[in-house]
Design a protein around this motif. Sequence first.
Motif: not given
Ligand SMILES: [Mg+2]
Lengths: 281, 358, 317
Positions: B158-159, B43
């Motif tokens: 992001d995920e 991240s």
């Molecule tokens: Mg993360």
Amino acid sequence: MAATRSRSKLLWDVISYVVLVGLAFIAIAPIVWTFLTSLKFEEDIVTRTMQYIPSRITFENYVKLWNQSGYPVLVINSLIVTTTTVLLCLLTGTVAAYAFSRFQFKGRTQLMLGYLVVRMFPAVLMIIPLFIIMRQVGLLDSTIGLAIAYTSFLLPLFVWMLKGFFDAAPKELESAARIDGTTRLGAMFMVVIPIARNGLLATCVFVAIAAWNEFLFALMLTTSQGSRTWPVGLQLMVGEFQLPWGMLAAGGMISILPVIVLFAIVQRAMVAGLTAGAVKG
Amino acid sequence: MATLSINSVRKSFGAVEVLNNIDIEVEDGGFLVLLGPSGCGKSTLLAIIAGLENSSGGDILIGDKNVNDVHPKDRNIAMVFQSYALYPTMPVRRNIGFGLEMRKVAPKDREAAVQRAAELLQIEHLLDRKPGQLSGGQRQRVAMGRAIVRNPDLFLFDEPLSNLDAKLRVEMRTEIKRLHDRLGTTTVYVTHDQVEALTLGTKVAVMKGGVIQQLADPETIYDRPANMFVAGFIGSPTMNFLKGTLEQGDGGLVLRHAAGTLALAGLQQDVAGFVGREVTAGIRPEMLDSGDGPASLTGVVDVVEPTGPDTMVIASVGGQLITARLGPKDRPRPGEPLTLTVDTTAINLFDPVSGNRI
Amino acid sequence: MVEARISYPPPLTLWDRINPVRMIGELSETRYWMYLLLIPSALLITAVVIYPTLYGMQMSFREMRLNRPDLGTGWVGLKHYQRMLTDPIFWVSLRNTAVWVTSAIALEFLIGLIAALALNRNLPGSKVLAVLILLPYFLPNVVAGHMWALMLDPRLGVINDLLVKIGWLEGYKAWFADPSTAMAAAIVVEAWHSFPFFTLLILAGLKGIPSDLYKAADIDGAGPFAQLRLITLPMLKTIIAAAVILRVIGLVNSPDLLLILTSGGPGRSTQVLSLYAFQTAYKDFNFGYAGALSVVMFILLMGFAWAYVRLSKVNED
Ligand SMILES: [Mg+2]
Ligand SMILES: Nc1ncnc2c1ncn2[C@@H]1O[C@H](COP(=O)(O)OP(=O)(O)O)[C@@H](O)[C@H]1O
């Protein structure tokens, strides 16, 4: 077994109700009594046989208070001081709370602790120098000066409380807004503050109530009718011997009415904010 | 659309180094997956690409332009967050159009663009709701709509799927792949899910502790992992590691392990320097099959786990546990002896000291 | 796919170049932004808190009597502090402060805890009751003081009347005029005014205790009092510690309620330190001595806070 458990639960429920109703009664009984007193004639207040329910009611206390004691001026002064205090806190405190909530920077923890420790400074220790300084700069006995003095203990509170509400808005929202094309300033005003608006309102109400109620600073920093606030005016009505109970009660009721109304409106958010600020502090 | 270059990017929070000299190139229209366990810095790297964090060193180039000093709002990127980060006070329509609104696109064009994005994602009927009134999957779609509506140079994810339930996750994964095929926008996608990485990526960077362990296309990552970390991280059930000594036998190289030898006839590696030394053989469960063959392992069945399409058999080979993915009808019983034939072309040998592939 | 073409970065118009909002916006993208956000409040706090406090502290080393300009404002060293040692009123005030703070807090905590436990059962109607119970905390000291002065009045007080009716009292009593009851009466008023503060905080703490703990205790056969002692109070330790310290600060620092109810009388029976300091300034205009009294109060408070935090930390281990 199950039966005894549910019976004991019932017992505790009943006890809880009794406790709560009793406490609620104790909490509001003085207010109710004062209200009843404010509706009585003077001779019914000072009487040999206590009248629990007024045998006859009158609004003469309110009329007298409003017409004779200069109470309207006091209320207007209080309104000005309260509004100015809230504005000062809003202008300087909102951005500070935002910075504390949003950014990691050197000295952040220390500064926040500092804002907390400031609350430990004795009021008297600040009032005396404030009296001298305000006299020098000509702010003594002015509503603006009093409002500025109020920020000394209300601004730290404002910042802590509001920070709690800002914390509740996820940081990713700002990241999203900045990628969407806002600056940090834009993200703050278009995304975060709208989310925290209830909290902001509650915080302002809390500060407003505190400023409206404040007595000690006002007593010391105002000296004339022109800037005196209602708590000081009410206190000065207390003579040495004969107390004008009817008028005092009427003045008290008028003055706490806005507090009760505001508290009732925003109490849930305000309670949440107060506890959040205190728990972290 | 543009290429993306990440050149020697570093990042420390105080004394803690979170990213260590990251170098990645993504071609125009490529799909880069950053894969690694939680806390490895994925991240953070994404935030640096977006401009939300400053790097402690190194350069980010979008197209040919160094964007180190360009604010996020001027990088022409779009991002989808794990928590979706929808603006709760705005209806979906304004959420999706917010980026265009900030860039002063005329309301009529904006409305049309929002409409097209909504159609593409089948969320037209949700446009007037607030995010709070949407389900998780619907929010996910709105977040995607907000990203695609602007036609950015770069998509960052992001995920994005990790808050969805398993079924929806597979559905949305397909959706993302379809969108990328259709739009062809260069994409960086962060995940800790290896299946997402292998299915979506044209290039996968496996990270651990702020260091890239391997940067390659999905097949290479799967078939020829650069080290035992990558080998163990990718694949489910995980790759078997069989310890032994590499020896020159009569018919070629063999691995001498606790319960015998394994012929390494089809090995795809040059391991001459390791003859006579300890090595670890990485064997994927699906490279094993019941029955005898030129290269085989013999052990005792420990646990049998039928999963429907497969039967996972865990056997003890000279004290080392080996998992084999066998057919659905193959149901040996615990305690029975078992012989497994090995596809030796798929074996990878690792240096047990460094963990690297030889 | 979407043809809303945007060029990057967008070209600047003339208005953009001079638009102040845009300029602040650009500033917000720099790394100094957070400091800029902090400056206004920091300046204000410095002006109204830090500077006056320092001023007040140095004042305590000076002669400063507003009604005696002939004495000047020269340095007098530790004179005020030495005077304190032999000032009987100071010592009485100190003792009264200790009584005032500990009794009021003990009472407020007890009532606050009971109210919070009862409210936390979430019985129907408890929301309304909660509003009523919390209300006193938000009322002004002045009105709170007058309400109770009215109810406890020696001639027309309703509480006197009730107590006589149920036979607890022979005749009406002058609660605030009798040195043996003045402090107790004032503590009752203070407790009424501030117990909701404890209710508020403890209630928040109670909401944070996982209900599984109580279910487990139920299964283990622990009764309500055992649950209170073994689960509730330990889990609330931090929040109670915070609440106590905030109340101590409030009670030590603000003389408002006593000023309104008794002005320290009768005699010195309700004279507390903050009130003494305030009256030294407000009535005697002896700002130097008042400053010294406040400084001592502040130091005592800091010392208490420090020791208290240390002790509650030690207890946690
Ligand atoms: Mg993360
Ligand atoms: N603002 C920060 N301050 C200090 N450390 C941080 C900060 N943000 C992230 N980290 C640390 O950096 C590491 C990488 O975090 P992150 O990039 O979020 O990991 P991932 O996304 O791969 O799970 C973690 O160990 C995390 O604790």
